[in-house]
Design a protein around this motif. Structure first.
Motif, short mmCIF file in Angstrom:
data_model
loop_
_atom_site.label_atom_id
_atom_site.label_comp_id
_atom_site.label_asym_id
_atom_site.label_seq_id
_atom_site.Cartn_x
_atom_site.Cartn_y
_atom_site.Cartn_z
N THR A 192 0.87 -1.45 0.04
CA THR A 192 0.00 0.03 -0.08
C THR A 192 0.81 1.19 -0.10
OG1 THR A 192 0.21 -0.14 2.52
CG2 THR A 192 -1.89 -1.26 1.30
N HIS A 193 2.15 1.09 0.34
CA HIS A 193 2.77 2.33 0.34
C HIS A 193 4.34 1.37 -0.20
CE1 HIS A 193 3.32 1.85 4.82
NE2 HIS A 193 3.29 0.70 4.29
N THR A 194 5.49 2.52 -0.39
CA THR A 194 6.87 2.06 -0.61
C THR A 194 7.48 2.01 0.86
OG1 THR A 194 7.36 4.38 -1.20
CG2 THR A 194 7.18 2.79 -3.00
N SER A 195 6.92 2.13 1.95
CA SER A 195 7.74 1.83 3.19
C SER A 195 8.13 0.50 3.43
CB SER A 195 6.74 2.55 4.13
OG SER A 195 6.46 3.89 4.09
N PRO A 196 7.50 -0.53 2.93
CA PRO A 196 8.11 -1.78 3.34
C PRO A 196 9.55 -2.19 2.72
CG PRO A 196 6.25 -1.90 1.73
CD PRO A 196 6.16 -0.61 2.45
N VAL A 197 9.83 -1.15 1.60
CA VAL A 197 11.15 -1.17 1.15
C VAL A 197 12.08 -0.73 2.10
CG1 VAL A 197 12.82 -0.47 -0.89
CG2 VAL A 197 10.35 -0.81 -1.07
N GLN A 198 11.86 0.15 2.89
CA GLN A 198 12.57 0.68 4.22
C GLN A 198 12.97 -0.44 4.90
OE1 GLN A 198 11.34 3.49 7.03
NE2 GLN A 198 10.22 4.96 5.53
N ILE A 199 11.95 -1.38 5.51
CA ILE A 199 12.46 -2.73 6.15
C ILE A 199 13.21 -3.57 5.65
CG2 ILE A 199 11.37 -4.40 7.31
CD1 ILE A 199 10.31 -1.74 8.40
N ARG A 200 13.06 -3.79 4.05
CA ARG A 200 14.09 -4.73 3.20
C ARG A 200 15.41 -4.20 3.40
NH1 ARG A 200 11.76 -8.86 0.53
NH2 ARG A 200 9.42 -9.07 0.71
N ALA A 201 15.43 -2.98 3.27
CA ALA A 201 16.80 -2.25 3.33
C ALA A 201 17.83 -2.50 4.42
CB ALA A 201 16.54 -0.83 2.73
N MET A 202 16.91 -2.07 5.55
CA MET A 202 17.35 -2.20 6.82
C MET A 202 17.95 -3.73 7.32
SD MET A 202 15.57 0.65 9.26
CE MET A 202 13.90 0.63 8.83
N LEU A 203 17.18 -4.70 6.90
CA LEU A 203 17.55 -5.99 7.06
C LEU A 203 18.55 -6.41 6.26
CD1 LEU A 203 13.71 -7.50 7.49
CD2 LEU A 203 15.69 -7.28 9.21
N THR A 204 18.80 -5.82 5.12
CA THR A 204 19.71 -6.51 4.35
C THR A 204 20.96 -5.70 3.93
OG1 THR A 204 18.56 -5.60 2.06
CG2 THR A 204 18.04 -7.80 2.95
N ARG A 205 20.95 -4.45 4.24
CA ARG A 205 22.10 -3.46 3.71
C ARG A 205 22.75 -3.08 4.99
NH1 ARG A 205 21.02 -0.51 -1.62
NH2 ARG A 205 19.42 -1.85 -2.53
N PRO A 206 24.15 -3.06 4.70
CA PRO A 206 25.03 -2.55 5.97
C PRO A 206 24.70 -1.04 6.25
CG PRO A 206 26.29 -2.59 3.77
CD PRO A 206 24.96 -3.13 3.70
N LEU A 207 24.99 -0.80 7.59
CA LEU A 207 24.87 0.56 8.12
C LEU A 207 26.06 1.39 7.95
CD1 LEU A 207 22.93 -0.20 11.23
CD2 LEU A 207 21.91 0.42 9.16
N PRO A 208 26.16 2.62 7.73
CA PRO A 208 24.99 3.36 7.52
C PRO A 208 24.28 3.40 6.23
CG PRO A 208 27.03 4.68 7.20
CD PRO A 208 27.52 3.26 7.79
#
Ligand code: DAH
Length: 373
Positions: A192-208
């Protein structure tokens, strides 16, 4: 009557009589002259000069004549045959020339005819605006992140801190693809929005982490001038040590200026989203009246409905609960995010009053934006 006669044969040699040879020659010349095209001439050649033509057969009889008569008959037949050959050659030349000039006329190509009647298409403005925004953020060091349009309910809602009874989870707001199976906690929805991509990015990409995510979203809205069940959003997420709302403001200003024009001010007002805390709605100074709320001459500004400001996005600092759901230590890291509808921005920027214009695929609509890079 095939091979030359060995013995004198008065019947066969009759063909060598002057009158007979003259007739053969006359017949041949008449047929050649009457041939109207190259096919007919070919038939005449076969009939009057071919292996089984009367004059050819007569020629074969010369040897059957008494020796004294042979020279004269040979001359007669030879003269007739070369006359026929000459007539064939010149008619051939005539007919070939005729054919060539006819072909030149019949197969003429008019190189002045227009060749580009099929109108060129145009990029859809939603694509070109999304690209332009992505470019702005990529220029600031962000990466592009994408996620699926058919999304697990967990990414679309749970991980974003939507409570189980949140109204957005109702069937009238969300397209459910599959409900949760008894053993599972999460159903499948059209995001319903692009916000779930935030979750996917946080789960799979290194920080920062600095990502921008454009994409299609779905809501079970009836299609009308301002609603569409399919639309596009663009989402921006940053997670790093020490990020504050000042960083959020900076990113938002960069976005607004890239999209709507240099020097436009932005304003944040408190709002609520489950996945950000604090949350705000983003307004920008009206790009038409520049905040004056009236047009030159005093008429009310219709673009911002005389507000001077136009609401364009939602934003906030990533809720620590969302960081925790993604395994990020909220005491060390903080994040900001914002998201907005691309069609809506497009409509504001270009005064499009009906969202259906962006959906119908009429190239005349897209072509008006054809100069957009
Ligand atoms: N996902 C929100 C919506 O669809 C928009 C939004 C609001 C996105 C706040 C964000 C945010 O990233 O921080 O309405």
């Amino acid at each position: 009557m095939s091979a030359p006669n060995k013995a004198y044969d008065p019947v066969e040699v009759a063909a060598l009589a002057p009158a007979a040879v003259d007739r053969m020659r006359a017949d041949a010349l008449a047929a050649i002259a009457a041939a109207a095209d190259l096919d007919e001439l070919k038939a005449a050649r076969l009939a009057h000069a071919g292996d089984r033509a009367p004059i050819t057969l007569a020629n074969a009889e010369i040897g059957a004549l008494p020796p004294a008569a042979r020279a004269e008959a040979g001359k007669r037949v030879g003269t007739a045959r070369s006359a026929i050959r000459a007539a064939l050659a010149s008619r051939q030349e005539e007919l070939a020339a005729e054919r060539d000039s006819r072909v030149l006329v019949e197969e003429t190509v008019d190189v002045t005819l227009p060749w580009d009647r099929t109108p060129a298409g145009a990029r859809h403005p939603v694509s070109s605006i999304a690209d332009r925004l992505v470019d702005v953020f990529v220029g600031m060091g962000y990466e592009v992140a994408e996620g699926p349009e058919v999304e697990a309910e967990w990414y679309n809602f749970d991980a974003l801190n939507f409570p189980p009874d949140h109204p957005a989870r109702e069937m009238q707001d969300t397209f459910f693809v599959a409900g949760p199976k008894p053993a599972e906690r999460s159903g499948v929805v059209l995001r319903t929005h692009t916000s779930p991509v935030q979750i996917r990015a946080m789960l799979t990409r290194p920080l920062p982490l600095y990502v921008v995510s454009p994409g299609k979203c779905y809501r079970s809205d009836a299609l009308d001038a301002t609603h569409s069940p399919v639309f596009h959003q663009i989402e921006c997420l940053a997670v790093d040590e020490g990020l504050t709302m000042a960083d959020l403001r900076g990113a938002i200003s960069a976005f607004v200026e890239a999209m709507f024009g240099e020097g436009l001010r932005t304003r944040l007002r408190p709002d609520f989203f489950p996945f950000t805390e604090p949350s705000a709605d983003v307004s920008m100074e009206c790009h038409v009246c520049r905040g004056a709320s009236t047009r030159p001459g005093g008429a009310p500004c219709r673009v911002c409905r005389s507000q001077g400001w136009i609401e364009i996005a939602g934003c906030g600092m990533v809720n620590p609960r969302v960081l925790v759901a993604c395994g990020i230590d909220p005491d060390r890291y903080s994040g900001f995010a914002f998201g907005l509808g691309i069609e809506r921005s497009l409509m504001i920027r270009h005064g499009v009053t009906d969202i259906r214009d962006t959906l119908e695929g009429d190239v005349r609509f897209s072509r008006a934006f054809g100069v957009e890079a």
